[in-house]
Design a protein around this motif. Sequence first.
Motif, short mmCIF file in Angstrom:
data_model
loop_
_atom_site.label_atom_id
_atom_site.label_comp_id
_atom_site.label_asym_id
_atom_site.label_seq_id
_atom_site.Cartn_x
_atom_site.Cartn_y
_atom_site.Cartn_z
N LYS A 106 1.95 7.33 -6.80
CA LYS A 106 1.58 6.92 -8.16
C LYS A 106 2.68 6.05 -8.77
O LYS A 106 2.42 5.03 -9.40
CB LYS A 106 1.35 8.18 -9.01
CG LYS A 106 0.78 7.86 -10.38
CD LYS A 106 0.50 9.12 -11.16
CE LYS A 106 -0.07 8.77 -12.52
NZ LYS A 106 -0.30 9.98 -13.33
N ASN A 107 3.95 6.46 -8.55
CA ASN A 107 5.08 5.68 -9.06
C ASN A 107 5.12 4.30 -8.41
O ASN A 107 5.42 3.29 -9.06
CB ASN A 107 6.40 6.41 -8.80
CG ASN A 107 6.57 7.62 -9.71
OD1 ASN A 107 5.92 7.69 -10.74
ND2 ASN A 107 7.43 8.56 -9.31
N HIS A 157 2.53 2.65 -7.24
CA HIS A 157 1.45 1.87 -7.86
C HIS A 157 1.87 1.35 -9.22
O HIS A 157 1.60 0.20 -9.57
CB HIS A 157 0.19 2.74 -8.00
CG HIS A 157 -0.68 2.70 -6.77
ND1 HIS A 157 -1.21 1.53 -6.28
CD2 HIS A 157 -1.10 3.69 -5.94
CE1 HIS A 157 -1.94 1.78 -5.19
NE2 HIS A 157 -1.88 3.10 -4.95
N THR A 158 2.54 2.20 -10.01
CA THR A 158 2.98 1.81 -11.36
C THR A 158 3.97 0.65 -11.29
O THR A 158 3.87 -0.31 -12.06
CB THR A 158 3.63 3.02 -12.08
OG1 THR A 158 2.73 4.11 -12.03
CG2 THR A 158 3.93 2.67 -13.52
N MET A 159 4.93 0.76 -10.37
CA MET A 159 5.92 -0.32 -10.22
C MET A 159 5.27 -1.62 -9.78
O MET A 159 5.59 -2.70 -10.28
CB MET A 159 6.99 0.10 -9.21
CG MET A 159 7.97 1.13 -9.73
SD MET A 159 9.23 1.53 -8.52
CE MET A 159 10.09 0.00 -8.36
N THR A 160 4.31 -1.50 -8.85
CA THR A 160 3.59 -2.70 -8.37
C THR A 160 2.80 -3.33 -9.50
O THR A 160 2.81 -4.57 -9.67
CB THR A 160 2.65 -2.33 -7.21
OG1 THR A 160 3.36 -1.63 -6.22
CG2 THR A 160 2.02 -3.59 -6.61
N ASP A 161 2.13 -2.49 -10.29
CA ASP A 161 1.34 -2.99 -11.43
C ASP A 161 2.25 -3.68 -12.44
O ASP A 161 1.91 -4.75 -12.97
CB ASP A 161 0.57 -1.85 -12.10
CG ASP A 161 -0.54 -1.31 -11.21
OD1 ASP A 161 -0.91 -2.02 -10.25
OD2 ASP A 161 -1.02 -0.19 -11.47
N SER A 162 3.39 -3.06 -12.72
CA SER A 162 4.34 -3.64 -13.67
C SER A 162 4.84 -4.99 -13.18
O SER A 162 4.95 -5.96 -13.95
CB SER A 162 5.53 -2.70 -13.89
OG SER A 162 5.10 -1.47 -14.39
N ARG A 189 2.08 -7.56 -13.51
CA ARG A 189 1.92 -7.96 -14.92
C ARG A 189 3.04 -8.92 -15.32
O ARG A 189 2.81 -9.91 -16.02
CB ARG A 189 1.93 -6.73 -15.83
CG ARG A 189 0.58 -6.01 -15.90
CD ARG A 189 0.48 -5.13 -17.13
NE ARG A 189 1.53 -4.11 -17.14
CZ ARG A 189 1.42 -2.91 -16.55
NH1 ARG A 189 0.30 -2.59 -15.92
NH2 ARG A 189 2.40 -2.04 -16.60
#
Length: 496
Positions: free
Chosen positions: A4-5, A7-12, A15
Amino acid sequence: MEKKNGHTMTDSLMRFLNRNMLVIMTVSGVLVGVGLGMMVRNMNLTRAQMTYFAFPGEMLLRMLKMIILPLVVCSLISGAASLDTRSLGKLGGIAVSYFLVTTLIASGIGVSLAFIIKPGVGAGALNTNNLGLESVNTNKETTDSFLDLYATDYKMVAVGNDTNGTILYQKVPVGTEPDGMNILGLVLFAMVFGVALRKLGEEGEELIRFFNAFNEATMVLVSWIMWYVPFGIMFLVGSKIVEMEDVVLLVTSLGKYIFASVLGHIIHGGVILPLIYFGFTRKNPFSFLSGLITPFTTAFATCSSSATLPSMMKCVEENNGVDKRISRFILPIGATVNMDGAAIFQCVAAVFIAQLNNIELNAGQIFTILVTATASSVGAAGIPAGGIITIAIILEAIGLPTNDLSLMLAVDWIVDRTTTVVNVEGDALGAGILHHINQQEMKKQHLGEELAEVLVEAVANTQADEETSPLVTHQTLGSAGDQSPRESAEAIESVL
């Protein structure tokens, strides 16, 4: 959890890349352009091949120049028409004061650094000939900078004969059409026309809507051109490096002059302007400037305040949230009249040429440099090398020779880059300051309206209470004015 972390870093990261893609590409274009220019420089290209190599960069400049005319006219007309006359006068007064004060400070910095660093002392042997430079034609008088809307030239006219029969000639100014656009004239016309449309009321609404729509369509074109900027800048920077003469000789000869000018730009752009912005807004100026990397890179590559105007307008509105009415009113004016960076290098150049010729400047001449540099920057063209003619005006004003101006032109391609960045930074921070002042005024006005509404409601409620209060006794036999105070008190007591 780790997934999950991740994915969050990749999304950030995605963006961030989406939001700053244009900035990253533009800065990369400059860096790649430097490398490309250094490679091609060693290939000994012919003049025709150099022209072909520079063509994509020239295309960028042509596109930016193409969009300036509709952008300046439509944005100023819609901006002036959207502001009421009182606000327009107040904001215009603040803008002019800001531009004049910052330019005067910049001139002071330039003169001070030139006297501290002394770039011309010991450089007496340096002249146009040993650098293989051509002389610069400066057929212009000091008064021309204040009076010119057209380009002034001079011709010799026969005015009669002397006693020996020799024909006497007099130098007469002649107005000629300039090569570029008369931006200052367009700015004045668009502002006055916008005010006139607002005065028309309902009759002018249709035309105001037309210019608003025209302006929005122009901004769409700007957003399309912005995606060509990284590619164009790469070849623009590369071609400049290919065209350079003996850089080592120029830098060693004029290094102190370049250092004084660039240091002045760093002090003014990195300290003075941010402090002025902070003093007015109490906000971090560098977070404001961080949203303007693309226009700064464009300014660095094109050396033109006018060519940077489209991207500056877009980024100030979208990244920094400046009101469109403010940005479209102040930025075209700033691109025309606000030349802080130019004032610095012009003052350094004037003192440098005086030192080069072993001429001591007195207090009157120094004051003339400050005033002339500040005033003549209003008419300076927002184009590459536009400030060189302004230096000629300053030199004429203080009685210095203009034959060393070609030295300035030789390194202008270096100094002009930081000059343009400081010019457009001053415009952007001015727009931010005016936006803040306008927001404060709107808050005060809104608060005043709310207080007025509360007061009206309070008065209405009081009147309603008086009409329906059981404490009020209607006198049928006489008016309340006929009763004595004691009788009135007794009547109220009996009701209670």
